[in-house]
Design a protein around this motif. Structure first.
Motif, PDB file in Angstrom:
ATOM      1  N   GLU A  12       0.860  -1.213   0.066  1.00 53.69           N
ATOM      2  CA  GLU A  12       0.077  -0.090   0.070  1.00 53.69           C
ATOM      3  C   GLU A  12       0.996   1.299   0.007  1.00 53.69           C
ATOM      4  O   GLU A  12       0.758   2.124  -0.947  1.00 53.69           O
ATOM      5  N   ALA A  13       1.808   1.336   1.014  1.00 54.23           N
ATOM      6  CA  ALA A  13       2.903   2.203   0.781  1.00 54.23           C
ATOM      7  C   ALA A  13       3.302   2.539  -0.630  1.00 54.23           C
ATOM      8  O   ALA A  13       3.707   3.704  -1.259  1.00 54.23           O
ATOM      9  N   LYS A  14       3.817   1.640  -1.232  1.00 56.17           N
ATOM     10  CA  LYS A  14       4.500   1.605  -2.379  1.00 56.17           C
ATOM     11  C   LYS A  14       3.418   2.085  -3.480  1.00 56.17           C
ATOM     12  O   LYS A  14       3.729   3.148  -4.398  1.00 56.17           O
ATOM     13  N   THR A  15       2.312   1.930  -3.499  1.00 56.19           N
ATOM     14  CA  THR A  15       1.162   2.279  -4.419  1.00 56.19           C
ATOM     15  C   THR A  15       0.856   3.645  -4.319  1.00 56.19           C
ATOM     16  O   THR A  15       0.813   4.448  -5.282  1.00 56.19           O
ATOM     17  N   MET A  16       0.986   4.203  -2.720  1.00 57.07           N
ATOM     18  CA  MET A  16       0.775   5.542  -2.403  1.00 57.07           C
ATOM     19  C   MET A  16       2.103   6.604  -2.892  1.00 57.07           C
ATOM     20  O   MET A  16       1.843   7.368  -3.403  1.00 57.07           O
ATOM     21  N   ILE A  17       3.130   6.068  -2.757  1.00 55.46           N
ATOM     22  CA  ILE A  17       4.299   6.636  -3.392  1.00 55.46           C
ATOM     23  C   ILE A  17       4.253   6.914  -4.948  1.00 55.46           C
ATOM     24  O   ILE A  17       4.499   7.972  -5.370  1.00 55.46           O
ATOM     25  N   GLU A  18       3.897   5.987  -5.825  1.00 52.13           N
ATOM     26  CA  GLU A  18       3.680   6.002  -7.097  1.00 52.13           C
ATOM     27  C   GLU A  18       2.528   7.044  -7.381  1.00 52.13           C
ATOM     28  O   GLU A  18       3.034   7.791  -8.397  1.00 52.13           O
ATOM     29  N   ALA A  19       1.489   6.924  -6.761  1.00 48.57           N
ATOM     30  CA  ALA A  19       0.424   7.919  -6.870  1.00 48.57           C
ATOM     31  C   ALA A  19       0.749   9.136  -6.675  1.00 48.57           C
ATOM     32  O   ALA A  19       0.649  10.279  -7.486  1.00 48.57           O
ATOM     33  N   PHE A  20       1.710   9.447  -5.444  1.00 49.35           N
ATOM     34  CA  PHE A  20       2.098  10.730  -5.000  1.00 49.35           C
ATOM     35  C   PHE A  20       3.206  11.339  -6.194  1.00 49.35           C
ATOM     36  O   PHE A  20       3.332  12.336  -6.500  1.00 49.35           O
ATOM     37  N   GLU A  21       4.003  10.460  -6.723  1.00 46.25           N
ATOM     38  CA  GLU A  21       5.029  10.834  -7.832  1.00 46.25           C
ATOM     39  C   GLU A  21       4.213  11.238  -9.115  1.00 46.25           C
ATOM     40  O   GLU A  21       4.525  12.168  -9.558  1.00 46.25           O
ATOM     41  N   GLU A  22       3.046  10.805  -9.220  1.00 45.93           N
ATOM     42  CA  GLU A  22       2.239  11.113 -10.665  1.00 45.93           C
ATOM     43  C   GLU A  22       1.645  12.491 -10.278  1.00 45.93           C
ATOM     44  O   GLU A  22       1.601  13.183 -11.452  1.00 45.93           O
ATOM     45  N   THR A  23       1.237  12.793  -9.191  1.00 43.42           N
ATOM     46  CA  THR A  23       0.764  14.132  -8.930  1.00 43.42           C
ATOM     47  C   THR A  23       1.691  15.368  -9.259  1.00 43.42           C
ATOM     48  O   THR A  23       1.280  16.408  -9.352  1.00 43.42           O
ATOM     49  N   ALA A  33      13.593   6.136  -0.726  1.00 45.48           N
ATOM     50  CA  ALA A  33      14.964   5.317  -0.901  1.00 45.48           C
ATOM     51  C   ALA A  33      14.505   4.095  -0.303  1.00 45.48           C
ATOM     52  O   ALA A  33      15.271   2.976  -0.801  1.00 45.48           O
ATOM     53  N   MET A  34      13.803   3.739   0.850  1.00 50.58           N
ATOM     54  CA  MET A  34      13.552   2.312   1.284  1.00 50.58           C
ATOM     55  C   MET A  34      12.813   1.499   0.193  1.00 50.58           C
ATOM     56  O   MET A  34      13.049   0.424   0.420  1.00 50.58           O
TER      57      MET A  34
END
Length: 172
Positions: A131-142, A169-170
């Motif tokens: 879930e954290a990885k999915t949120m990081i990817e969505a955050f990068e898209e914004t 980085a993690m």
């Protein structure tokens, strides 16, 4: 007929002068009369010239008054134009300030959104890796990661931008 016998109607006799009646014998024309007429004519001409001079002075005064009024009106118009230019300059300054404030508000709004994303990502890191990885990817898209503050509001603490880089980085 002798001159003594001539009838009274044939010879004109001057009328007897009555010294007590107040009549004076007709005098010969007086030499001072033309001078009096001349003086009266000059006096009338002088009065006429004074009248003409007065009328012209009044006309000039009226023209000067109109000119002064025109100058005053022109000065008032010039003052109003200057005031208008000053107000337009102030209005332009206010518009620039408004645009600057609007851009600051937009930047602060982006920071708030980025901080909310970071809070949710940190919560997801504690609960679920995927879930954290999915949120990081969505955050990068914004594209909001650039809006994260680079300085911390708490002295000695890590800035939000540094905290995000550590989490990123993690995972990558």
């Amino acid at each position: 007929m002798t001159p003594e016998e001539t009838p009274k109607d044939s010879m004109p006799t001057p009328p007897p002068a009555d010294k007590g009646s107040g009549e004076t014998p007709p005098e010969k024309p007086n030499k001072s009369r033309p001078v009096k007429v001349y003086l009266i004519a000059l006096f009338c001409v002088a009065l006429l010239l004074l009248l003409v001079s007065f009328v012209m002075q009044q006309r000039n005064h009226s023209a000067l008054q109109d000119l002064n009024d025109s100058i005053s009106n022109n000065q008032a118009v010039a003052d109003l134009q200057l005031e208008n230019q000053r107000l337009q300059y102030e209005l332009e300054e206010r518009k620039n300030q408004e645009e600057d404030l609007q851009s600051q508000v937009e930047e602060k709004d982006k920071q708030v959104q980025a901080m909310e994303w970071l809070r949710q990502i940190e919560a997801a890191v504690r609960s679920s890796y995927s879930e954290a990885k999915t949120m990081i990817e969505a955050f990068e898209e914004t594209g909001l990661e650039e809006s994260l503050p680079t300085e911390s509001t708490v002295e000695g603490a890590e800035s939000p931008a540094d905290a995000y880089r550590t989490i990123y980085a993690m995972f990558y």
